[in-house]
Design a protein around this motif. Sequence first.
Motif, PDB file in Angstrom:
ATOM      1  N   UNK A 174       0.840  -1.072   0.004  1.00  0.00           N
ATOM      2  CA  UNK A 174       0.111  -0.052   0.061  1.00  0.00           C
ATOM      3  C   UNK A 174       1.020   1.247  -0.162  1.00  0.00           C
ATOM      4  N   UNK A 175       0.347   2.325  -0.451  1.00  0.00           N
ATOM      5  CA  UNK A 175       1.069   3.468  -0.504  1.00  0.00           C
ATOM      6  C   UNK A 175       1.456   3.986   1.043  1.00  0.00           C
ATOM      7  N   UNK A 176       2.831   4.370   1.298  1.00  0.00           N
ATOM      8  CA  UNK A 176       3.251   4.490   2.489  1.00  0.00           C
ATOM      9  C   UNK A 176       2.807   5.828   3.306  1.00  0.00           C
ATOM     10  N   UNK A 177       2.559   5.810   4.609  1.00  0.00           N
ATOM     11  CA  UNK A 177       2.416   7.147   5.160  1.00  0.00           C
ATOM     12  C   UNK A 177       3.881   7.511   5.379  1.00  0.00           C
ATOM     13  N   UNK A 178       3.859   9.043   5.529  1.00  0.00           N
ATOM     14  CA  UNK A 178       5.075   9.576   5.933  1.00  0.00           C
ATOM     15  C   UNK A 178       5.946   9.206   6.843  1.00  0.00           C
ATOM     16  N   UNK A 179       5.223   8.855   8.119  1.00  0.00           N
ATOM     17  CA  UNK A 179       5.659   8.051   9.229  1.00  0.00           C
ATOM     18  C   UNK A 179       6.443   6.900   8.978  1.00  0.00           C
ATOM     19  N   UNK A 180       5.699   6.246   8.083  1.00  0.00           N
ATOM     20  CA  UNK A 180       6.298   4.662   7.864  1.00  0.00           C
ATOM     21  C   UNK A 180       7.571   5.026   7.133  1.00  0.00           C
ATOM     22  N   UNK A 181       7.572   5.979   6.080  1.00  0.00           N
ATOM     23  CA  UNK A 181       8.997   5.929   5.475  1.00  0.00           C
ATOM     24  C   UNK A 181      10.005   6.526   6.232  1.00  0.00           C
ATOM     25  N   UNK A 182       9.599   7.487   7.301  1.00  0.00           N
ATOM     26  CA  UNK A 182      10.814   8.095   8.174  1.00  0.00           C
ATOM     27  C   UNK A 182      11.257   7.183   9.064  1.00  0.00           C
ATOM     28  N   UNK A 183      10.458   6.024   9.653  1.00  0.00           N
ATOM     29  CA  UNK A 183      10.787   5.135  10.449  1.00  0.00           C
ATOM     30  C   UNK A 183      11.706   4.249   9.724  1.00  0.00           C
ATOM     31  N   UNK A 184      11.396   3.694   8.501  1.00  0.00           N
ATOM     32  CA  UNK A 184      12.287   2.980   7.854  1.00  0.00           C
ATOM     33  C   UNK A 184      13.645   3.692   7.460  1.00  0.00           C
ATOM     34  N   UNK A 185      13.505   4.749   7.043  1.00  0.00           N
ATOM     35  CA  UNK A 185      14.725   5.443   6.930  1.00  0.00           C
ATOM     36  C   UNK A 185      15.627   5.627   7.934  1.00  0.00           C
ATOM     37  N   UNK A 186      14.757   5.912   9.331  1.00  0.00           N
ATOM     38  CA  UNK A 186      15.823   5.910  10.781  1.00  0.00           C
ATOM     39  C   UNK A 186      16.446   4.734  10.780  1.00  0.00           C
ATOM     40  N   UNK A 187      15.598   3.443  10.762  1.00  0.00           N
ATOM     41  CA  UNK A 187      16.164   2.121  10.810  1.00  0.00           C
ATOM     42  C   UNK A 187      17.334   1.686   9.970  1.00  0.00           C
ATOM     43  N   UNK A 188      17.066   2.296   8.660  1.00  0.00           N
ATOM     44  CA  UNK A 188      18.271   1.739   7.584  1.00  0.00           C
ATOM     45  C   UNK A 188      19.395   2.829   7.621  1.00  0.00           C
ATOM     46  N   UNK A 189      19.308   3.924   8.408  1.00  0.00           N
ATOM     47  CA  UNK A 189      20.370   5.002   8.264  1.00  0.00           C
ATOM     48  C   UNK A 189      21.736   4.402   7.941  1.00  0.00           C
ATOM     49  N   UNK A 190      22.248   3.362   9.041  1.00  0.00           N
ATOM     50  CA  UNK A 190      23.609   2.987   8.830  1.00  0.00           C
ATOM     51  C   UNK A 190      23.619   2.409   7.461  1.00  0.00           C
TER      52      UNK A 190
END
Lengths: 315, 420, 164
Positions: free
Chosen positions: B199-215
Motif C-alpha cells: 500500500x502507499x506508505x504514510x510519511x511516518x512509515x517512510x521516516x521510521x524505515x529511513x531511520x532504521x536503515x540509516x547505517x
Amino acid sequence: QQPGAAAQTFEATFAHVVRPTIAKGQAADMFAEMVAERSGGRITINVFPDSQLGNDREITEQMQLGDIEFNAPFTGVLPAFVAQTQLFDLPFVFPDSRAVYDAMHGEVGDILDQYLLDQGLRVLGYWAGGFKHITNGVRPIRTPADMAGMRIRVSQSPLLIAQMRALGASGIDIPFAELYTALQQGTVDGQENSLANIYTRRFYEANQYMTLSGHGYLGYIFLVSESFFQQLSPDLQQIVVDVAREVGEWQWDAAIAEDEEFLAQIRATGTNVIELTPQQRQAFIDATRPVYEEFARTVPAGAELLAALERATAR
Amino acid sequence: MQVLLLFVVLLALGVPIAVATGFSALLYMTLEAGRSFGVVIQSMFSGVDSFALMAIPFFIFAGDIMLEGGVSRRLIVFAKRLVGWTAGGLPITGVLSSMFFAALSGSSPATVAAVGGIMIPSMQDAKYTKKFAVGLMCASGALGIIIPPSITLLVYGVVAEESIAALFLAGLMPGIFIGLVLIIAAYIMARKQPYVKDPFPTLKEVLVAFRDALWGLAMPLIILGGIYLGVFTPTEAAAVAVGYSLFVSLFIYREITFHEVITKIAKKSVVISAVIMYIIANAEILGRYLTFRRVPTQLASIILQYADTPVMVLLLINLLLLLVGMIMSPSAAVIILAPLFLPAVTAMGVHPIHFGVVMVVNLAIGMVTPPFGLNLYVAAGIGKMSVAQVTQAVFPFIILYILALLVITFVPALSMAILG
Amino acid sequence: MRRFLLFVETYIAGILMIVTSLLIFLQVVLRYVFSYSIIWAEEFARYGIVWFVFLGSSLAVHEGAHASVDVLIKLLPTKVYRVFAALAIVISIGFTATVAWFGIRMVIRIAQIGNITPALGIPMYIPYLAIPIGSLMMTWRFAEKLIEAIKPGGDASVGRGEGN
Ligand code: NA
Ligand code: NA
C-alpha cells in the motif's frame, strides 16, 4: 655433438608484454625473422606480444621451467629473480642513454650477466627502454620542495619508495592496471614512468603536469633460457648471439628515436612539460643520494656493483 | 577445437564445470601442445592472482555480512516503503542501482555481487519470482564494463592506441541506452507477475524505515562517495564495504558475533567465491592453450577472408566476439582480437572508438552467457540457484542485449555524438 | 582426518578472507590519513585469496557446491544415472590428483630455483603451495563423494546441478 645434430630443428617461443608496434616489440619480431632466415629454418620462433602468455614475472618463470625460450623483461620485475638488478631502481644513475649503453655493454653488464646465468637465464643483450619522468595533477614540480606531501605511485620496490620519501613525497603502491583511473580520481597525485608508458597508457590525460626529471631508467634485458641455448649446436648458438647483437643495436637507436617522438606527441596534447635546469636537477640528485647507501646495505654485492658503476660512468 | 568438444562431452556427463574445463585444457596443454606441468599450475595461479578480481570475494563477503547482520533487512524495508507501491518499482530500482554502481566500478561481476546482494533478496521479499530477480540483476551487472570506467575499455585504449578518456565518453550513451532497455523490460515483465504491491506508505512509515536503515544507507554513500572523491579505487571499495558492514553488524546492530563471522558467514562466502574463482583458474588454462594454439587468431582470419560487405564483416565480428566472450575473459579477448580486426574495420570507415564500444558490448554479453560468464556464477551463488537455472533466467535479457548490440553497431552516432 | 580437513577449510580459509579484506581496508585508511602505503599489502591479499580459493574449493566439494550441468544425465534411468554420476566423480578425482601432482613438482622446482615474491620477499613456492594442498584436499573430498555414490541408496550428485 652427436651426428645429425646440425640437421635438428627447433621451435621456440618469444613471449613479451608490450605492443608489437613499439621498438621492443618490433625488435622481437625482427629477431624471430632474422634467426629463421640465417638458420635456414632450423630455428622457428613464435612471438606472442601483449602479455598473451602471461606477465613478465610469469614469462620469466616459464623460461626457468623450460616452457618459453625468449623474453626481454622490464628490469623492474627481475629483482624477484636476481636481487642485483635492483641497480636499475637507483635514482640518477645514468646521465644519458649513451651512459646506460656503455655501462650495460661493459663491466656492469658482465657482472649482471653472471648473476642471471646462475638463475638459468642467459643475457643476449640490454635493450633500451627510456628514462623515467614524473607526472602529477597538482602543481608543476621544479624542486624537491614542490613534491612535499604528494602521493606518487611507484611499483613495489623498496628503493623506489625510499626515493620518494627522500624527496618528501610518499611512494604509494597502486596496481598498474588501476593507475589511470587512480590518477583521474586523485587517489594518488602522480606517478613516475617512461615516456612510452606515459604516452601509450595515456597518463598525460589524467595528469596535466610532467616534469622531465629523468631520475630513473626503465630498461629491458633480452634473455634466452640457458637450457634451450645449450641444446643448440655451436653454429646455431653463434647465429642467435650475432642476430641478438645486430637487433640490439637497431633496437637501441629505434627506442631513442621513439622516445623523442613520444615526447613530441605528449607536448602536442597541451600537457604542461617542465624541463629542469642543471641546478634544479642537482637538487633532486642531492636529495636522493641516501638511497645508494640503502642499496649497498641491502643488496648482496651491492657495493661491488656500485663501484663498477662509478668506473663506468666516470669515463 | 577438439578441446572444446571434449569439454562439452565432460559437461554433459555431469562433471563439474571447473573440472570439465581444467581436465580438457590440461590434457591438450600437455599432450597436444607439449607444455609442461609448470604452465598448467602457473595458469591456474595466474587466473586467481589478480587485484581486480579481489572485488568479487570481498563484495560477496560484504553482502553476506549485511544479510546476516541485519543491514540488508532494514535496507529492504526502506526500499519497499519507498518504491514497493509502484508497479515494477523494486526491479527498476535494481537496474538503476546497477547503473550507478557501474558508473564507479570497472568490473561487471563485482557489480552483480555488490548490487545483487541487496536487490535479489529484496525483490524476493516482495514475491517477485527468484528467476526474474536473479536474471535481471545478472544482466544489469554486465553494464559494469560498458558504463565508464571500464577495465575492458581501458585495455582496448592501450591496444588500439586510442584516447581512454574518449573511449570512456563513448561508452556512456550505449550504457545508458542498454540500461533504459532493461528498465522498460523490467517494468513490462514485472507487471505480468503476481508480485505483492505494498500500500502507499504514510510519511511516518517512510521516516521510521529511513531511520532504521540509516547505517545501511550510509554504506552506498560511503562507497560511491569514496570512489568518486578518489579516497579508494573501485577494487578497494569492496574491502571498505567489508570493513564497514562488519563494523555496523558487530558494534551497532549487534545481531552477530565475531565467532559467527568466521564459522558461518566467512565460510559461506569462501565457498561461493571459491566456486567462482576455481572456474576462473581452470578457464585460464583453457585460455592460455587457445592463445598458444592461436585459435582466436585463426577464427578472425577466416571471418576477414569470407566477409565482403561492411555489414557482413561487422555482423560476423559480432558473432565471433559473442562466441569468444563466452570462453575468454573480456580483457584477453580484446588484447588478442582488437589488433586483428582494427585494420579491416577502419579500412571500411568504422571509427576505432566506435569499434571499441562495439567490442566491449559484445564481451559484456559474454559475461552473462555460459559456460564462463562470471556474472552467471556470481548470481547463482547469491541467489542459490544452479547455473542452468540462472542461464534460463537471464535468457530473455540476452536477447535484448543482442538487439541493443545491433543498434549500437549500426548506429555509430549513439557512441560518437557525445565526442562531437 | 575429516575434522582436521573441516577445521582447515573453515577456520584457515575464513580467517584468510577476513584478514585479506581488512588489510586492504587498512591500506586505504593509511594512505588517506597518513599518506602511507604498506608495500606488501596488495601482494599479501592476492596470495591470501589464492590460498582461500583453493582451500575453499575443497570445502565446496564437501558441500556439493561446485556448479555442474546434470540436466542431461538426469534424464537417464536411475541405475544408468548412478553409473554416470560415479564416472563424473572418478574423472574429477583424476583431475584434482593430477593437478596436485603437477603442483608438487612445481613447488619443488620453484624452491630449487629460489625465486622470491616481489614485495613480501618470501619464497615464491609458498603462494604456489596453495594449489597442491587444495587439490589434495579436493581429491580426498571427491573420494568421500565416490564412496557415498556407490553405496546403495547413497547420494550420487557431484555438484550443484539442477537437482539441488
Ligand atoms: Na563501469
Ligand atoms: Na561467457
